[in-house]
Design a protein around this motif. Structure first.
Motif: not given
Lengths: 241, 93
Positions: A42, A58, A91
């Protein structure tokens, strides 16, 4: 093209380009523009998905039904070779990604591989020269006259390319925990003007003004308003020079 | 005499559970735990009808969108997370 220091003909020619790229330029300068940050993660290099990082799902968002396309695209990506790679890019914890892949019926990636671009904190690759420590340049680097002269005159880059090149190079060495290094085209133009490689352009007709949020330039107006005919005790800046 | 179906599971995003098509009662609450009684968030659902697979998901406090056909399970008052279940088949569309 060899350029001597203070090559007035080259400077004159560059000023006439008005910030545009030169057509005939060294091949190495051309190929240097093709370098991309190919790390997975990321805000590490370029986005692997066709969207900004801000629009990435995410964490547990990857479990939602609408995240299927994203997972499929990443699992098929040439640079993604593991569940951990997907987790780094989105993430998300690897265990969450595994669960999401299973829900969406996407096979875990096994064959892709990132190109392992070396992180270069504090260094910048200069075309036709090599790696240069940023300590040797001005801060911010885009205001360094030698770098600007090199990129604009010797490499023949236009303002757009200089902005793109310096941005890519500065971000190659930045870890995901740091914010992206950015510079605007208008800042490059201002810097080129400041070192005399470009003629100053009025803001109204400046094609690079679109990404410049300034409303006006800050300046000091220096006027002599002393009225010698009166005996009032007005204090003026000029009195202290 | 109606036949009811009862199921109990830990509220956990991504978990696949079997729920009745007609939900009659939903209970959600902390179960077990130590001195602070935090335990684990458990859900019990009772209903009738056909049994289908659902996936448990959660959204945090505030405005959120959930897919059509989703069944709200309940809210964890400790965290503010709302749990809901979406039919497993929407992942295969």
């Amino acid at each position: 093209m060899t350029v001597e220091v203070f090559d007035t003909a080259a400077v004159e020619s560059a000023r006439e380009r008005g910030g545009e790229a030169r057509e005939d330029r060294p091949e190495e300068a051309e190929t240097a523009l093709e370098v991309e940050d190919t790390r997975v993660g990321f805000q590490c290099g370029v986005e692997l998905l066709e969207r900004d990082y801000a629009e990435y799902p995410t964490g547990e968002d990857t479990l939602r039904p609408e995240a299927g396309d994203v997972l499929e695209a990443l699992a098929d990506h040439d640079m993604v070779g593991s569940v951990e790679d997907i987790g780094d890019e989105l993430r998300a914890e690897p265990s969450t990604v595994e669960k999401a892949l299973e829900l969406h019926g996407v096979e875990p990636p096994t064959e892709g591989q990132s190109e392992g671009v070396e992180e270069r904190e504090g260094e910048i690759m200069v075309p036709l020269v090599g790696v240069v420590p940023t300590d040797h340049l001005r801060t911010p680097v885009f205001e360094d006259a030698r770098l600007l002269e090199h990129l604009y005159i010797r490499c023949g880059y236009g303002i757009d390319e200089i902005q793109e090149y310096i941005s890519t190079q500065m971000n190659l060495g930045r870890g995901p925990e740091k914010s992206r290094w950015t510079v605007r085209r208008s800042q490059i133009r201002d810097a080129l003007e400041a070192v005399g490689l470009l003629e100053e352009v009025e803001t109204e007709s400046n094609p690079y003004a679109e990404d410049d949020i300034r409303l006006g330039k800050t300046g000091l107006r220096h006027e002599d308003k002393r009225d010698r005919s009166t005996d009032t005790s007005t204090v003026h800046v000029d009195d202290y020079e | 005499m109606p036949e009811i179906y009862t199921t109990r599971f830990k509220a956990e995003s991504g978990k696949t559970v079997e729920l009745p098509s007609k939900v009659g009662r939903k209970d959600i609450g902390r179960y077990g735990g130590g001195a602070y009684g935090d335990g684990t968030l458990q859900v019990a659902i009772v209903g009738t009808g056909e049994i289908d697979e659902y996936v448990v998901l959660e959204v945090s406090e505030g405005h959120s969108t959930i897919p059509d056909g989703a069944e709200i399970i309940g809210t964890d008052v400790a965290s503010g997370a709302t749990y809901y279940a979406v039919p497993r088949e929407v992942y295969r569309e």
